[in-house]
Design a protein around this motif. Structure first.
Motif, PDB file in Angstrom:
ATOM      1  N   UNK A 233       0.858  -1.190   0.000  1.00  0.00           N
ATOM      2  CA  UNK A 233       0.000   0.000   0.000  1.00  0.00           C
ATOM      3  C   UNK A 233       0.886   1.228   0.000  1.00  0.00           C
ATOM      4  N   UNK A 234       0.729   2.092  -1.023  1.00  0.00           N
ATOM      5  CA  UNK A 234       1.536   3.307  -1.133  1.00  0.00           C
ATOM      6  C   UNK A 234       0.621   4.472  -1.486  1.00  0.00           C
ATOM      7  N   UNK A 235       0.811   5.576  -0.773  1.00  0.00           N
ATOM      8  CA  UNK A 235       0.078   6.808  -1.048  1.00  0.00           C
ATOM      9  C   UNK A 235       1.099   7.917  -1.263  1.00  0.00           C
ATOM     10  N   UNK A 236       1.168   8.419  -2.513  1.00  0.00           N
ATOM     11  CA  UNK A 236       2.114   9.482  -2.868  1.00  0.00           C
ATOM     12  C   UNK A 236       1.304  10.713  -3.272  1.00  0.00           C
ATOM     13  N   UNK A 237       1.037  11.643  -2.341  1.00  0.00           N
ATOM     14  CA  UNK A 237       0.100  12.732  -2.630  1.00  0.00           C
ATOM     15  C   UNK A 237       0.644  13.855  -3.503  1.00  0.00           C
ATOM     16  N   UNK A 238       1.967  14.103  -3.476  1.00  0.00           N
ATOM     17  CA  UNK A 238       2.485  15.278  -4.191  1.00  0.00           C
ATOM     18  C   UNK A 238       3.673  14.968  -5.085  1.00  0.00           C
ATOM     19  N   UNK A 239       4.179  13.755  -5.088  1.00  0.00           N
ATOM     20  CA  UNK A 239       5.327  13.436  -5.930  1.00  0.00           C
ATOM     21  C   UNK A 239       4.891  13.319  -7.387  1.00  0.00           C
ATOM     22  N   UNK A 240       5.854  13.125  -8.257  1.00  0.00           N
ATOM     23  CA  UNK A 240       5.536  12.906  -9.671  1.00  0.00           C
ATOM     24  C   UNK A 240       6.183  11.602 -10.117  1.00  0.00           C
ATOM     25  N   UNK A 241       5.403  10.547 -10.403  1.00  0.00           N
ATOM     26  CA  UNK A 241       3.940  10.545 -10.427  1.00  0.00           C
ATOM     27  C   UNK A 241       3.335  10.534  -9.023  1.00  0.00           C
ATOM     28  N   UNK A 242       2.086  10.981  -8.945  1.00  0.00           N
ATOM     29  CA  UNK A 242       1.356  11.009  -7.684  1.00  0.00           C
ATOM     30  C   UNK A 242       0.138  10.099  -7.786  1.00  0.00           C
TER      31      UNK A 242
END
Length: 260
Positions: A233-242
């Motif tokens: 489970x991964x949540x990347x809210x502001x990185x690119x890709x998000x």
């Protein structure tokens, strides 16, 4: 015949009948001339229902273990999931900066591979019982795409990186022939942040555990039947890709182990 404690080398060949549960959302990240990031959430989709990826699959696995001494082990193993799908969309989907429309046929793939080394130290080890702690570095590779060939629309993302995993291994022998073993490896990304590594707001967990009942035919061969659960489970809210990725693989595992 000698017990497992006398093994110095183990080769395990396994077949896993895995059931998948995949959720993906790819957000669109734009940066203004002033350097301000704007994140537009994409559509949360099911890889199996929306993209037609296989919901179950037979996976072959190979594992090598060295035991240089009574209290140490070094394990080389991996996990590879490769799926292709095609589906006629039943709803509009926003995938990053691309838009897919109802009625379009989408061809896609989602591949995930993880392989590496694990070191284990077993402070408690006897003829019938062992309990140890482990630390491993896995190299993870992921690639995903979604393509509409009728209008040459293709969106693809990929990445490779190291993942440290902490674990516990245990085994108990009921007799010289029957035993059970269990192992778990776990990583909360918050643990990496706690040692000063900046993850740019990325949060998540990785867990991989297995439980098995084993029958030792003789000092060189044993057979096992168990259950494995892998969850990312991964949540990347502001990185690119998000966006978010949730990948679950669970199912029974059958294996044969040769030892020297």
């Amino acid at each position: 015949p000698p017990n497992a404690i006398e093994d110095r080398f183990r080769l395990e060949v396994a077949v896993l009948r895995g059931a998948y549960d995949t959720t993906v959302r790819l957000d669109n990240v734009t940066t203004s001339a002033a350097g301000v990031k704007t994140v537009t959430p994409g559509t949360q989709i099911s890889g199996e229902e929306d993209l037609g990826l296989a919901s179950s699959q037979y996976l072959g696995q190979l594992e090598l273990t060295l035991l240089p001494g009574k209290h140490h082990l070094v394990r080389l193993n991996g996990l590879s999931m490769r799926r292709d799908g095609e589906q006629i969309l039943t709803r509009n989907i926003s995938w990053g900066s691309s838009s897919y429309k109802i009625g379009e046929r989408v061809d896609s793939h989602l591949n995930f591979t993880m392989a590496g080394l694990t070191y284990g130290y077993m402070p408690f080890r006897s003829d019938r019982f062992e309990l140890g702690l482990s630390f491993g570095i896995q190299i993870a590779s992921v690639s995903a795409n979604a393509e509409v060939r009728s209008r040459s629309l293709r969106a693809e993302e990929s990445g490779v990186g190291p993942i440290p995993l902490f674990g516990i291994d245990t085994r108990f022998d009921f007799s010289r022939h029957w035993s059970v073993d269990a192992r778990v490896q776990y990583l909360p990304l918050s643990l990496i942040e706690s040692v000063g590594v900046d993850l740019n707001g990325v949060k998540g967990t990785i867990m991989d555990w297995r439980f098995a009942i084993r029958y030792r035919q003789n000092q060189h061969f044993l057979y096992g039947l168990g259950y494995r659960n892998f969850n990312l489970d991964v949540d990347a809210p502001t990185t690119s890709p998000a966006g978010i990725v949730s990948l679950g693989l669970t199912g029974p595992i059958l294996f044969i182990q040769a030892s020297l």
